[in-house]
Design a protein around this motif. Sequence first.
Motif, PDB file in Angstrom:
ATOM      1  N   PRO A   1       0.836  -1.197   0.000  1.00 42.77           N
ATOM      2  CA  PRO A   1       0.000   0.000   0.000  1.00 42.77           C
ATOM      3  C   PRO A   1       0.874   1.251   0.000  1.00 42.77           C
ATOM      4  O   PRO A   1       1.924   1.280   0.621  1.00 42.77           O
ATOM      5  N   ALA A   2       0.417   2.276  -0.726  1.00 42.73           N
ATOM      6  CA  ALA A   2       1.127   3.555  -0.730  1.00 42.73           C
ATOM      7  C   ALA A   2       1.061   4.166   0.668  1.00 42.73           C
ATOM      8  O   ALA A   2       2.014   4.773   1.129  1.00 42.73           O
ATOM      9  N   ILE A   3      -0.074   3.989   1.320  1.00 45.72           N
ATOM     10  CA  ILE A   3      -0.252   4.421   2.702  1.00 45.72           C
ATOM     11  C   ILE A   3      -0.817   3.229   3.454  1.00 45.72           C
ATOM     12  O   ILE A   3      -1.915   2.761   3.170  1.00 45.72           O
ATOM     13  N   SER A   4      -0.056   2.705   4.404  1.00 45.74           N
ATOM     14  CA  SER A   4      -0.505   1.557   5.183  1.00 45.74           C
ATOM     15  C   SER A   4      -1.097   2.031   6.501  1.00 45.74           C
ATOM     16  O   SER A   4      -0.514   2.868   7.183  1.00 45.74           O
ATOM     17  N   VAL A   5      -2.269   1.497   6.825  1.00 43.92           N
ATOM     18  CA  VAL A   5      -2.877   1.789   8.115  1.00 43.92           C
ATOM     19  C   VAL A   5      -3.061   0.501   8.918  1.00 43.92           C
ATOM     20  O   VAL A   5      -3.913   0.420   9.794  1.00 43.92           O
ATOM     21  N   GLY A   6      -2.247  -0.498   8.593  1.00 44.38           N
ATOM     22  CA  GLY A   6      -2.253  -1.726   9.371  1.00 44.38           C
ATOM     23  C   GLY A   6      -2.851  -2.897   8.650  1.00 44.38           C
ATOM     24  O   GLY A   6      -2.796  -2.994   7.426  1.00 44.38           O
TER      25      GLY A   6
ATOM     26  N   ASN B   1     -11.390 -11.894  15.029  1.00 44.06           N
ATOM     27  CA  ASN B   1     -11.105 -10.803  14.103  1.00 44.06           C
ATOM     28  C   ASN B   1     -10.247  -9.793  14.860  1.00 44.06           C
ATOM     29  O   ASN B   1     -10.702  -9.203  15.834  1.00 44.06           O
ATOM     30  N   LEU B   2      -9.011  -9.650  14.409  1.00 47.68           N
ATOM     31  CA  LEU B   2      -8.095  -8.667  14.990  1.00 47.68           C
ATOM     32  C   LEU B   2      -7.832  -7.599  13.939  1.00 47.68           C
ATOM     33  O   LEU B   2      -7.338  -7.897  12.850  1.00 47.68           O
ATOM     34  N   VAL B   3      -8.192  -6.372  14.264  1.00 47.34           N
ATOM     35  CA  VAL B   3      -7.889  -5.233  13.411  1.00 47.34           C
ATOM     36  C   VAL B   3      -6.862  -4.413  14.181  1.00 47.34           C
ATOM     37  O   VAL B   3      -7.071  -4.083  15.344  1.00 47.34           O
ATOM     38  N   CYS B   4      -5.742  -4.141  13.514  1.00 51.12           N
ATOM     39  CA  CYS B   4      -4.622  -3.514  14.211  1.00 51.12           C
ATOM     40  C   CYS B   4      -3.932  -2.521  13.288  1.00 51.12           C
ATOM     41  O   CYS B   4      -3.728  -2.804  12.106  1.00 51.12           O
ATOM     42  N   CYS B   5      -3.562  -1.363  13.830  1.00 45.30           N
ATOM     43  CA  CYS B   5      -2.891  -0.355  13.011  1.00 45.30           C
ATOM     44  C   CYS B   5      -1.459  -0.757  12.673  1.00 45.30           C
ATOM     45  O   CYS B   5      -0.802  -0.083  11.890  1.00 45.30           O
TER      46      CYS B   5
ATOM     47  N   HIS C   1      -5.195 -12.573   6.092  1.00 49.37           N
ATOM     48  CA  HIS C   1      -4.622 -11.276   6.451  1.00 49.37           C
ATOM     49  C   HIS C   1      -4.936 -10.285   5.344  1.00 49.37           C
ATOM     50  O   HIS C   1      -4.595 -10.516   4.186  1.00 49.37           O
ATOM     51  N   LEU C   2      -5.584  -9.215   5.708  1.00 48.77           N
ATOM     52  CA  LEU C   2      -5.891  -8.140   4.768  1.00 48.77           C
ATOM     53  C   LEU C   2      -5.045  -6.941   5.139  1.00 48.77           C
ATOM     54  O   LEU C   2      -5.055  -6.503   6.282  1.00 48.77           O
ATOM     55  N   ARG C   3      -4.312  -6.426   4.178  1.00 40.44           N
ATOM     56  CA  ARG C   3      -3.549  -5.201   4.407  1.00 40.44           C
ATOM     57  C   ARG C   3      -4.484  -4.038   4.147  1.00 40.44           C
ATOM     58  O   ARG C   3      -5.198  -4.015   3.150  1.00 40.44           O
ATOM     59  N   ARG C   4      -4.488  -3.066   5.047  1.00 37.94           N
ATOM     60  CA  ARG C   4      -5.406  -1.932   4.931  1.00 37.94           C
ATOM     61  C   ARG C   4      -4.633  -0.679   4.584  1.00 37.94           C
ATOM     62  O   ARG C   4      -3.527  -0.481   5.045  1.00 37.94           O
ATOM     63  N   GLY C   5      -5.226   0.166   3.759  1.00 39.13           N
ATOM     64  CA  GLY C   5      -4.581   1.414   3.404  1.00 39.13           C
ATOM     65  C   GLY C   5      -5.029   1.932   2.064  1.00 39.13           C
ATOM     66  O   GLY C   5      -6.137   1.691   1.613  1.00 39.13           O
ATOM     67  N   SER C   6      -4.119   2.617   1.395  1.00 40.63           N
ATOM     68  CA  SER C   6      -4.390   3.243   0.110  1.00 40.63           C
ATOM     69  C   SER C   6      -3.358   2.763  -0.899  1.00 40.63           C
ATOM     70  O   SER C   6      -2.162   2.824  -0.648  1.00 40.63           O
TER      71      SER C   6
END
Length: 146
Positions: free
Chosen positions: A21-26, A102-106, A131-136
Amino acid sequence: MPSTPLNAPTNTTTKPSAAAPAISVGGQWIVDASGCDPRSLQSLATIQAICQDVIESLGLKVVGVPQSHVFGPPHGVTALYLLSESHLAVHTYPEHSIATFNLVCCRETAVWDWRSHLQSRLNANDVRIRHLRRGSWAATNEEVDE
């Protein structure tokens, strides 16, 4: 998607992407354990102990008081931990021998051996980790905005 140190191999529900991700939020870890011992799934103390181990091992911080509910036999329990890093939720289904976490973590990496812990503590026959990488991400021709 590169493999995560959480557990290998990582099961994914979408086509893997080599791009970070260009911007990772966890990240988000979706864990399904099946073939579990129904009595363990009805034990709030067992489920809370697993959650506490996840939180302590990863150095996460609980905000407020964790919430939980025991549905009573033959049903299971549900627990929710609000974290400064996001949240941890668990639901058990003893009538189906299933536990879902379900663990959501920054943090993009959160190393915890779900498979070994759930096999030994819940007697799980199968543990699936996604595992899902979150961000942009940078836009590509394959992406569709809806």
